[in-house]
Write an enzyme that holds these catalytic residues in place. Structure first.
Site, PDB file in Angstrom:
ATOM      1  CD1 TRP A  41      -1.621   1.365 -36.198  1.00 45.35           C
ATOM      2  CD2 TRP A  41      -0.565   1.506 -34.079  1.00 45.35           C
ATOM      3  NE1 TRP A  41      -1.349   2.853 -36.297  1.00 45.35           N
ATOM      4  CE2 TRP A  41      -0.190   3.019 -35.472  1.00 45.35           C
ATOM      5  CE3 TRP A  41      -0.345   2.001 -33.036  1.00 45.35           C
ATOM      6  CZ2 TRP A  41      -0.317   4.630 -34.673  1.00 45.35           C
ATOM      7  CZ3 TRP A  41       0.047   2.562 -32.580  1.00 45.35           C
ATOM      8  CH2 TRP A  41       0.159   4.045 -33.127  1.00 45.35           C
ATOM      9  CG  ASP A  57      -7.261  -0.112 -32.655  1.00 43.00           C
ATOM     10  OD1 ASP A  57      -8.324   0.956 -33.820  1.00 43.00           O
ATOM     11  OD2 ASP A  57      -6.060  -0.141 -32.702  1.00 43.00           O
ATOM     12  CE  LYS A 102      -4.369   7.598 -36.725  1.00 43.79           C
ATOM     13  NZ  LYS A 102      -4.270   6.419 -36.048  1.00 43.79           N
TER      14      LYS A 102
HETATM   15  C1  LIG Z   1      -3.088   6.383 -35.440  1.00 40.86           C
HETATM   16  C2  LIG Z   1      -3.250   4.596 -34.582  1.00 40.86           C
HETATM   17  C3  LIG Z   1      -3.707   4.071 -33.617  1.00 40.86           C
HETATM   18  C4  LIG Z   1      -2.594   5.259 -32.426  1.00 40.86           C
HETATM   19  O1  LIG Z   1      -3.934   6.129 -32.002  1.00 40.86           O
HETATM   20  P1  LIG Z   1      -3.112   6.921 -30.831  1.00 40.86           P
HETATM   21  O2  LIG Z   1      -4.929   7.818 -30.528  1.00 40.86           O
HETATM   22  O3  LIG Z   1      -2.566   8.318 -31.273  1.00 40.86           O
HETATM   23  O4  LIG Z   1      -3.315   6.435 -29.205  1.00 40.86           O
HETATM   24  C5  LIG Z   1      -3.822   3.102 -32.599  1.00 40.86           C
HETATM   25  N1  LIG Z   1      -4.960   2.151 -33.831  1.00 40.86           N
HETATM   26  C6  LIG Z   1      -4.244   2.969 -35.008  1.00 40.86           C
HETATM   27  C7  LIG Z   1      -4.932   1.402 -36.144  1.00 40.86           C
HETATM   28  C8  LIG Z   1      -3.949   3.462 -35.598  1.00 40.86           C
HETATM   29  O5  LIG Z   1      -4.292   3.989 -36.713  1.00 40.86           O
END
Ligand SMILES: *Cc1c(COP(=O)(O)O)cnc(C)c1O
Length: 363
Positions: free
Chosen positions: A105, A175, A199
């Site tokens: 990511w 993030d 998540k």
């Molecule tokens: C799942 C995830 C993303 C992407 O998320 P989306 O909402 O599908 O764009 C980005 N960063 C991390 C750490 C993730 O687990």
């Protein structure tokens, strides 16, 4: 209310939601109590929805102790849109943003930022297939960087920062998609944090962004209105139609978090759940953890078996036994057990027993 049989859901995302939340949503879906309409049928400008989004924000603020000089935004486009929106708002021409890349990511985030401006990759642990974190004392940081970006938990590799690093005066952007609200956090250490909800916070369709006030309003006037944080701060996430149902469900999850002891209790429970799994992984050497010990994720537990053949067998038999979603991402291989907030501790015990049984039969 008794429910249909629910299997153990180890999916990395969208991930498991609390049963209480699903049941309440089900009860109230056709007609919100006292409203007589579904949350999916009412105006986002109605008093009812104003109360829903307002309460959700208030609960987020109290759960995480968010200081008054931070804005809480409910946006769309997932964390992936934030990969672009962050630099579009915060990375001015001539400035540099530092990226600490510790997994798939973070790699994507840096790639998007490079489309916008100058990026310095301050560390990249891809050489070890993202199994370890870099030495934070040995980063090649840019003096006066616009911000430094990192990923607090790499969902695919199962690598998690155990501290909340700061980098002098440089604004920190993080993030936190896969470990947001899995433990207490200190918002004042961040300039901006973001998380796709699916998540650990709710269903897909809404992205939580928490941004410090002094970073809002820095975007160039040419930036599309929807991509400018200032738009959503000014309009309180109601510039356009927000994902009402997703925000409502995030609100229910926040109430569930509060009713279950808040982030401190979540953190303790998540620590205990993960420790049980890692202890089993380490017990005999049959299983091998992917992440280095100091940065093992409490949310996404990644591990291998002696052969790919056994891994295939493990995944298949686990699914048949009602343990679903354990197959790891192809870039890491092996297994990944995602054990987010809503994942029950008893479910971890079931997986541990399954692992012991599997090793006995095949090891
Ligand atoms: C799942 C995830 C993303 C992407 O998320 P989306 O909402 O599908 O764009 C980005 N960063 C991390 C750490 C993730 O687990």
């Amino acid at each position: 209310m008794s429910t249909v049989n629910r299997i153990l859901n180890f999916s990395a995302g969208p991930g498991i939601l609390p049963l209480d939340v699903l049941e309440q949503a089900q009860r109230d879906f056709v007609a919100l109590p006292g409203v007589g309409m579904s949350v999916s049928e009412i105006s986002h400008r109605s008093k009812t929805f104003e109360a829903i989004i307002g309460e959700c924000e208030a609960d987020i603020r109290s759960l995480a102790g968010i200081p008054a000089n931070y804005h809480v935004l409910f946006l769309q486009g997932g964390a992936s849109t934030q990969f672009a929106q962050v630099p579009l708002n915060l990375l001015a021409p001539g400035a540099t943003a530092d990226y600490i890349v510790t997994g798939a990511w973070g790699e994507k985030a840096a790639k998007e930022a490079k489309k916008v401006g100058t990026v310095n990759v301050a560390a990249n642990t891809s050489a070890g297939n993202f199994s370890d974190l870099p030495d934070l004392g040995a980063l090649s940081l840019t003096p006066g960087a616009a911000y430094v970006h990192y990923t607090s938990n790499e969902t695919i590799q199962g690598v998690e920062f155990k501290s909340e690093p700061t980098f002098g005066d440089t604004p920190v952007v993080c993030d936190t998609s896969s470990n947001m609200f899995s433990k207490p956090l200190d918002i004042s250490k961040y300039a901006l944090i973001y998380a796709g909800a699916q998540k650990n916070l709710g269903p897909a369709g809404v992205t939580l962004v928490i941004v410090r006030d002094d970073l809002v309003g820095k975007a160039p006037a040419s930036l599309a209105t929807m991509l400018n944080y200032a738009t959503h701060v000014k309009e309180k996430s109601l510039y356009n139609t927000p994902p009402c149902l997703a925000i409502y469900l995030v609100g229910l999850v926040m109430k569930w978090l509060k009713a279950n002891g808040g982030l401190a209790a979540m953190g303790e429970r998540n620590e205990r759940k993960a420790a049980k799994l890692y202890a089993e992984i380490d017990r005999t050497g049959f299983f091998r953890g992917h992440a280095a010990r100091g940065c093992r994720s409490n949310m996404n537990v990644t591990f291998r078996l002696p052969t790919e053949e056994l891994e295939g067998k493990f995944a298949k038999e686990a699914t048949a036994a009602g343990l679903d979603g354990l197959k790891g991402h192809r870039s890491v291989g092996g297994m990944r057990a995602s054990i987010y907030n809503a994942f029950p501790e008893a479910g971890v015990d079931t997986l541990v027993s399954f692992m012991q049984e599997f090793e006995k039969m095949t090891g």
